[in-house]
Design a protein around this motif. Structure first.
Motif, PDB file in Angstrom:
ATOM      1  N   ALA A   1     -15.275   7.032  -4.410  1.00  2.00           N
ATOM      2  CA  ALA A   1     -16.552   7.752  -4.351  1.00  2.00           C
ATOM      3  C   ALA A   1     -17.672   6.918  -4.958  1.00  2.00           C
ATOM      4  O   ALA A   1     -18.808   6.932  -4.451  1.00  2.00           O
ATOM      5  CB  ALA A   1     -16.432   9.088  -5.081  1.00  2.00           C
ATOM      6  N   PHE A   2     -17.366   6.198  -6.039  1.00  2.00           N
ATOM      7  CA  PHE A   2     -18.370   5.365  -6.723  1.00  2.00           C
ATOM      8  C   PHE A   2     -17.812   3.951  -6.870  1.00  2.00           C
ATOM      9  O   PHE A   2     -17.239   3.609  -7.924  1.00  2.00           O
ATOM     10  CB  PHE A   2     -18.712   5.946  -8.095  1.00  2.00           C
TER      11      PHE A   2
ATOM     12  N   SER B   1     -17.659   9.679   0.288  1.00  2.00           N
ATOM     13  CA  SER B   1     -17.906   9.659  -1.160  1.00  2.00           C
ATOM     14  C   SER B   1     -17.796  11.058  -1.753  1.00  2.00           C
ATOM     15  O   SER B   1     -17.167  11.260  -2.792  1.00  2.00           O
ATOM     16  CB  SER B   1     -19.295   9.081  -1.441  1.00  2.00           C
TER      17      SER B   1
ATOM     18  N   LEU C   1     -17.762   1.690 -10.021  1.00  2.00           N
ATOM     19  CA  LEU C   1     -16.906   1.935 -11.182  1.00  2.00           C
ATOM     20  C   LEU C   1     -15.569   1.208 -11.095  1.00  2.00           C
ATOM     21  O   LEU C   1     -14.789   1.225 -12.045  1.00  2.00           O
ATOM     22  CB  LEU C   1     -16.642   3.440 -11.327  1.00  2.00           C
TER      23      LEU C   1
ATOM     24  N   THR D   1     -13.162   5.949  -7.892  1.00  2.00           N
ATOM     25  CA  THR D   1     -13.769   4.660  -7.580  1.00  2.00           C
ATOM     26  C   THR D   1     -14.038   4.483  -6.090  1.00  2.00           C
ATOM     27  O   THR D   1     -14.850   3.641  -5.716  1.00  2.00           O
ATOM     28  CB  THR D   1     -12.888   3.506  -8.095  1.00  2.00           C
TER      29      THR D   1
ATOM     30  N   LEU E   1     -14.757  12.415  -4.286  1.00  2.00           N
ATOM     31  CA  LEU E   1     -15.033  12.991  -5.596  1.00  2.00           C
ATOM     32  C   LEU E   1     -14.346  14.343  -5.752  1.00  2.00           C
ATOM     33  O   LEU E   1     -13.737  14.638  -6.795  1.00  2.00           O
ATOM     34  CB  LEU E   1     -16.539  13.130  -5.798  1.00  2.00           C
TER      35      LEU E   1
END
Length: 410
Positions: free
Chosen positions: A94-95, A257, A98, A92, A261
């Motif tokens: 990284a993104f 990011s 989400l 989360t 990941l």
């Protein structure tokens, strides 16, 4: 999982980067002394089960059963849960889109995936584990080398931070911090759990325990120095995904990011390792008829204790649903500290009975240091977090009548 998630939490209480680094070094020394001691135990008793096998033979089957009982609820299930939570934290980061209630779902999903992988055989599981471990070590080395070569951080951060006092409250914080750090080192005894599946265990068990722990100690100190180099003490405090934050500070948001990941996938390695090891303990206990009989079932095609593996994944998933990261970490750290202490005490009995083909160097100072340090961590950690530590002790106590119930059915 520990090295990528706990350093930010440690800084909440410790506040001083140099103190945090010192405790990582002390934790590594404790783990190395434990590995040296387990080298003698593993060479003397090269069978699956780890502490369960050692304590059952050296002291009493009750102690062996309790170690396996605790392993079931804390020694393996809790680290799997913690690793999965670490995965979702980095995912989360990284993104960010989400983030939210879905974090627990991602954590449980990754447990289910690896449970299915390891239920299909040790050879497939070992290949996956070896690849993941190589990728993780490569990632750690890459972060250390490229992080320091960027020149964007400052070693002056080492002297930052303030507010920590070496009073009783401070020593309680140090005890809890070492308990969390020992989670990160907790794989130091892993080879002993699959002793019956290791080629030439009298030579290879001590070698893997000692070399593995030594390499991890060096990598952990280097990675923590990278964190301190990249992030001031005030910004580290409370951050679980500390690796992503450090990468972002040195290389920018896009790298943050990408590396978050990568680290999230690197955490698969820890989760995967515990899913390999834990079910072998329950299998050994079930074979001795001190655990649920289905745990001794071997899959006819894949030749692994598949039902134990599925049960392990289920318990870890339940922990994620009902616990926070630091609660799981403390409960697990206290539980993990109890039975390795008793096992290392067993080195003195092995030496007295003279049935080990391997003699650990530094006897008796090495096992004594491990015993004294481990006992101090448990006492201080209990005073700092009595609820989580108390739950761990209650789980041990519940195991006593369960043991006698299994024994009565023999």
């Amino acid at each position: 999982a520990g090295i990528f998630t706990t350093s930010g939490l440690l800084m909440t209480g410790l506040k001083k980067p140099w103190l945090m680094l010192s405790l990582w070094a002390v934790g590594g020394l404790i783990a190395l002394c434990g590995a040296l001691s387990y080298g003698e135990l593993g060479a003397a008793m090269p069978r699956a089960g780890g502490e369960y096998a050692f304590l059952s033979r050296l002291f009493h089957p009750l102690f062996g059963f309790l170690s396996g009982w605790v392993s079931f609820f804390a020694g393996f299930s809790a680290p799997i849960a913690a690793s999965a939570i670490g995965f979702s934290e980095y995912l989360t980061r990284a993104f960010p889109g989400l983030a939210g209630p879905g974090k627990k779902f991602y954590s449980i999903l990754v447990i289910l995936v690896f449970t299915c992988i390891h239920a299909r055989g040790i050879e497939l599981g070992a290949r996956v584990q070896n690849v993941l471990t190589l990728l993780k070590v490569g990632l750690i080395l890459g972060l250390i080398i490229f992080g320091f070569s960027s020149g964007e951080g400052s070693l002056g951060h080492l002297s930052g931070g303030s507010g920590f006092e070496f009073d009783f409250s401070g020593w309680k914080t140090i005890g809890l911090s070492l308990m969390w750090i020992m989670f990160a080192y907790s794989g130091w005894n892993a080879s002993a759990y699959i002793g019956s599946e290791v080629r030439n265990p009298k030579r290879n068990l001590p070698r893997s325990l000692i070399l593995g722990t030594g390499i991890v100690l060096v990598l952990y100190l280097g990675l923590n120095l990278f964190y301190v180099y990249a992030v001031p003490a005030s910004e580290m405090a409370g951050v679980i995904s500390i690796g992503g934050l450090a990468a972002g500070n040195l290389f920018g948001k896009s790298f943050e990011s990408a590396l978050s990941l990568l680290i999230s996938f690197a955490l698969f390695s820890s989760l995967s390792a515990f899913l390999i090891l834990g079910p072998r303990v329950y299998y050994a206990m079930a074979c001795d008829r001190y655990f649920f009989p289905f745990a001794s079932n071997i899959h006819s095609r894949f030749k692994v204790p598949s039902k134990s593996i599925y049960l392990q994944g289920l318990i870890a998933s339940v922990m994620i649903l009902f616990g926070t990261f630091d609660q799981i970490l403390t409960y697990m750290g206290f539980s993990l500290g109890i039975f390795p202490l008793l096992s290392v005490i067993g080195v003195f009995k092995v030496r007295r009975l003279k049935f080990s083909p391997y003699r650990l160097p530094g006897f008796p100072l090495v096992p004594l240091f491990y015993i004294l340090a481990g006992a101090s961590i448990l006492v201080l950690g209990f005073f700092e977090r009595p609820v989580e530590s108390g739950i761990a002790l209650v789980m041990v106590a519940i195991g006593i009548p369960v043991y006698y119930a299994f024994r009565k059915s023999l």
